[in-house]
Design a protein around this motif. Structure first.
Motif, mmCIF file in Angstrom:
data_model
loop_
_atom_site.group_PDB
_atom_site.id
_atom_site.type_symbol
_atom_site.label_atom_id
_atom_site.label_comp_id
_atom_site.label_asym_id
_atom_site.label_seq_id
_atom_site.Cartn_x
_atom_site.Cartn_y
_atom_site.Cartn_z
ATOM 1 N N LYS A 122 18.841 -46.704 88.042
ATOM 2 C CA LYS A 122 19.728 -45.744 87.401
ATOM 3 C C LYS A 122 20.609 -45.100 88.458
ATOM 4 O O LYS A 122 20.474 -45.399 89.652
ATOM 5 N N VAL A 123 21.505 -44.249 88.038
ATOM 6 C CA VAL A 123 22.386 -43.509 88.939
ATOM 7 C C VAL A 123 22.275 -42.026 88.627
ATOM 8 O O VAL A 123 22.322 -41.626 87.460
ATOM 9 N N ILE A 124 22.105 -41.219 89.660
ATOM 10 C CA ILE A 124 22.110 -39.763 89.527
ATOM 11 C C ILE A 124 23.457 -39.259 90.017
ATOM 12 O O ILE A 124 23.811 -39.420 91.187
ATOM 13 N N GLY A 125 24.234 -38.681 89.127
ATOM 14 C CA GLY A 125 25.522 -38.104 89.499
ATOM 15 C C GLY A 125 25.355 -36.675 89.961
ATOM 16 O O GLY A 125 24.575 -35.914 89.382
ATOM 17 N N VAL A 126 26.083 -36.298 90.999
ATOM 18 C CA VAL A 126 26.008 -34.938 91.559
ATOM 19 C C VAL A 126 27.408 -34.346 91.561
ATOM 20 O O VAL A 126 28.326 -34.896 92.168
ATOM 21 N N ASP A 127 27.559 -33.233 90.868
ATOM 22 C CA ASP A 127 28.845 -32.527 90.796
ATOM 23 C C ASP A 127 28.788 -31.313 91.717
ATOM 24 O O ASP A 127 27.909 -30.455 91.574
ATOM 25 N N PHE A 128 29.722 -31.247 92.680
ATOM 26 C CA PHE A 128 29.786 -30.121 93.606
ATOM 27 C C PHE A 128 30.655 -29.012 93.022
ATOM 28 O O PHE A 128 31.619 -29.282 92.307
ATOM 29 N N GLY A 129 30.317 -27.788 93.343
ATOM 30 C CA GLY A 129 31.098 -26.661 92.869
ATOM 31 C C GLY A 129 30.787 -25.413 93.659
ATOM 32 O O GLY A 129 29.900 -25.401 94.511
ATOM 33 N N ARG A 130 31.502 -24.346 93.368
ATOM 34 C CA ARG A 130 31.268 -23.076 94.032
ATOM 35 C C ARG A 130 30.406 -22.152 93.176
ATOM 36 O O ARG A 130 29.574 -21.410 93.691
ATOM 37 N N ARG A 131 30.585 -22.157 91.875
ATOM 38 C CA ARG A 131 29.731 -21.336 91.012
ATOM 39 C C ARG A 131 28.324 -21.914 90.979
ATOM 40 O O ARG A 131 27.344 -21.193 91.159
ATOM 41 N N ASP A 132 28.217 -23.220 90.725
ATOM 42 C CA ASP A 132 26.973 -23.951 90.912
ATOM 43 C C ASP A 132 27.181 -24.868 92.106
ATOM 44 O O ASP A 132 28.065 -25.735 92.076
ATOM 45 N N ILE A 133 26.397 -24.678 93.166
ATOM 46 C CA ILE A 133 26.595 -25.450 94.390
ATOM 47 C C ILE A 133 26.515 -26.946 94.099
ATOM 48 O O ILE A 133 27.308 -27.737 94.610
ATOM 49 N N ALA A 134 25.558 -27.330 93.264
ATOM 50 C CA ALA A 134 25.417 -28.729 92.871
ATOM 51 C C ALA A 134 24.756 -28.785 91.503
ATOM 52 O O ALA A 134 23.906 -27.958 91.177
ATOM 53 N N ALA A 135 25.173 -29.753 90.710
ATOM 54 C CA ALA A 135 24.567 -30.002 89.396
ATOM 55 C C ALA A 135 24.393 -31.511 89.258
ATOM 56 O O ALA A 135 25.298 -32.281 89.579
ATOM 57 N N THR A 136 23.224 -31.943 88.800
ATOM 58 C CA THR A 136 22.945 -33.373 88.683
ATOM 59 C C THR A 136 23.009 -33.797 87.225
ATOM 60 O O THR A 136 22.906 -32.975 86.299
ATOM 61 N N SER A 137 23.166 -35.101 87.029
ATOM 62 C CA SER A 137 23.229 -35.653 85.674
ATOM 63 C C SER A 137 21.884 -35.574 84.968
ATOM 64 O O SER A 137 21.809 -35.779 83.761
ATOM 65 N N ASP A 138 20.801 -35.278 85.712
ATOM 66 C CA ASP A 138 19.482 -35.105 85.098
ATOM 67 C C ASP A 138 19.265 -33.691 84.574
ATOM 68 O O ASP A 138 18.210 -33.395 84.005
ATOM 69 N N GLY A 139 20.250 -32.808 84.787
ATOM 70 C CA GLY A 139 20.150 -31.446 84.257
ATOM 71 C C GLY A 139 19.766 -30.394 85.267
ATOM 72 O O GLY A 139 19.684 -29.208 84.918
ATOM 73 N N ASP A 140 19.522 -30.769 86.518
ATOM 74 C CA ASP A 140 19.188 -29.785 87.557
ATOM 75 C C ASP A 140 20.466 -29.164 88.111
ATOM 76 O O ASP A 140 21.492 -29.838 88.220
ATOM 77 N N SER A 141 20.385 -27.901 88.471
ATOM 78 C CA SER A 141 21.540 -27.226 89.068
ATOM 79 C C SER A 141 21.058 -26.123 89.998
ATOM 80 O O SER A 141 19.942 -25.615 89.859
ATOM 81 N N TRP A 142 21.915 -25.773 90.963
ATOM 82 C CA TRP A 142 21.604 -24.746 91.947
ATOM 83 C C TRP A 142 22.712 -23.702 91.926
ATOM 84 O O TRP A 142 23.874 -24.001 92.260
ATOM 85 N N ASP A 143 22.368 -22.502 91.515
ATOM 86 C CA ASP A 143 23.338 -21.426 91.368
ATOM 87 C C ASP A 143 23.836 -20.971 92.735
ATOM 88 O O ASP A 143 23.052 -20.814 93.677
#
Length: 389
Positions: A172-193
């Motif tokens: 499978k592939v885990i996508g990671v979205d970078f951001g400033r409000r959420d430092i990172a969010a994954t396609s599995d539903g995990d996120s870091w505020d």
């Protein structure tokens, strides 16, 4: 394939040894500047540079043979990097010098390093923590870098080379979205505020501004005290950011390793140059320019390489505006995403991460382009429908 791990250890030199190290750093920097000035700017080969200036470096600056060779290699490497960025090579400062196996050695029996200076060999004690001791135990590193940090102390950056495992098969592939409000969010539903990180950066910025103002307007003793506090605070914000990114990348790579997944991120190279062209407030500009997304990417890359997890960077265009279900452009408003075609409504960062995962599948799997084919735009035969229909 080899991976290079750099361990930073503080040196404990005597007063005489500190003076010798300072002489080495200044001579190495002057040799690099001299080489950069007399060699034509388009010459980047270290062997060509060495053939022209090697004798001069030894005669003019008193460098040992291998330090002269390392100075030529430093200039060649910096020129190649500057050429890629279409920028000139800036002046070299006396803050670091490169060492190889002939002029550097690590001794585990007494936890010292042996460094060649302009006046002979010196054995210097190092301060190594449990992590560094565990990595260095039983190893014989062959290269290092002598550095003088902003705190005025000397450090040795020891480089360890390890063979990396073959990449594990991916399911499978885990996508990671970078951001400033959420430092990172994954396609599995995990996120870091990122709220705590933003508040910490704002607090340090406010404290630095206050101390810098007092250091230029108050009494002599107050100015000295403010400068001392600024030195003590130096690096704390950076170390906190690194700690946060280390924890995030470790969790993502461990999850990918357990699930036999490939990690896909968006390639944000050049985003600062683009966003800085927009009119923004000073605070917003500072927050954007202190966003350490590239550091997080580097942590993901080297941890993935070490654990056999494959890594891919995909173009970021429209990843946060495209619906991952029907591949139509939707509407993003703050943290919410709404698709006008299929009616999907979800967290915007989660949608972006799932879209990045789809892009990762398209470039990493056989016949992967099918993952980005919109079912509403094809007929039963698989051919594209006519726009008139």
């Amino acid at each position: 394939m080899e991976q290079v791990l750099t361990l930073v250890c503080k040196l404990n030199p005597t007063q005489l040894q500190s003076e010798k190290l300072e002489v080495v750093l200044h001579a190495f920097a002057e040799a690099c500047n001299y080489t950069n000035q007399i060699i034509k700017p388009d010459v980047t080969s270290k062997l060509t540079i060495q053939g022209i200036v090697y004798e001069d470096l030894r005669a003019k600056f008193g460098l040992p043979a291998n330090l002269a060779v390392r100075a030529c290699a430093r200039v060649g490497a910096n020129r190649k990097t500057a050429k890629q960025k279409n920028k000139p090579v800036i002046a070299f400062k006396p803050t670091s010098a490169d060492y190889d196996a002939r002029i550097f050695a690590f001794r585990e029996k007494d936890w010292t390093v042996s460094l060649t200076t302009l006046s002979g060999r010196e054995h210097i004690k190092i301060n190594a923590g449990n992590y560094q001791r565990g990595k260095l135990k039983g190893r014989k590193p062959t290269s290092a870098q002598l550095c003088k940090h902003r705190d005025g102390q000397y450090y040795i950056h020891i480089q360890l080379k390890d063979e990396v495992p073959d990449p594990q098969p991916t399911k499978k592939v885990i996508g990671v979205d970078f951001g400033r409000r959420d430092i990172a969010a994954t396609s599995d539903g995990d996120s870091w505020d990122g709220k705590q990180l933003t508040e910490t950066r704002d607090r340090y910025s406010k404290t630095r501004a206050s101390l810098q103002k007092k250091a230029s307007t108050r009494t002599r003793s107050s100015r000295r005290r403010c400068r001392q506090i600024l030195v003590r605070l130096s690096g704390r914000e950076r170390r906190f950011q690194s700690w946060v990114n280390h924890n995030i990348s470790k969790t993502i790579i461990q999850q990918a390793k357990n699930e036999q997944a490939l990690v896909a991120i968006e390639d944000l190279t050049g985003i600062r140059a683009w966003t800085n062209q927009k009119p923004r407030k000073k605070t917003e500009r500072r927050r954007s320019n202190s966003w350490a997304f590239y550091q997080l990417r580097m942590f993901l890359e080297y941890k993935g390489l070490r654990d056999g997890v494959e890594f891919v960077a995909v173009p970021p265009a429209y990843t946060s505006q495209t619906c991952h279900c029907c591949l139509h452009i939707g509407l993003r408003s703050q943290k919410r995403f709404k698709c006008g075609n299929c009616g999907l409504s979800c967290d915007a960062d989660l949608n972006g991460a799932k879209m990045i995962a789809l892009l990762g599948l398209s470039v990493s799997q056989p016949r992967g382009s099918g993952y980005l084919c919109c079912s509403l735009s094809t007929d039963s035969s698989g051919l594209l429908r006519s726009p008139a229909l």
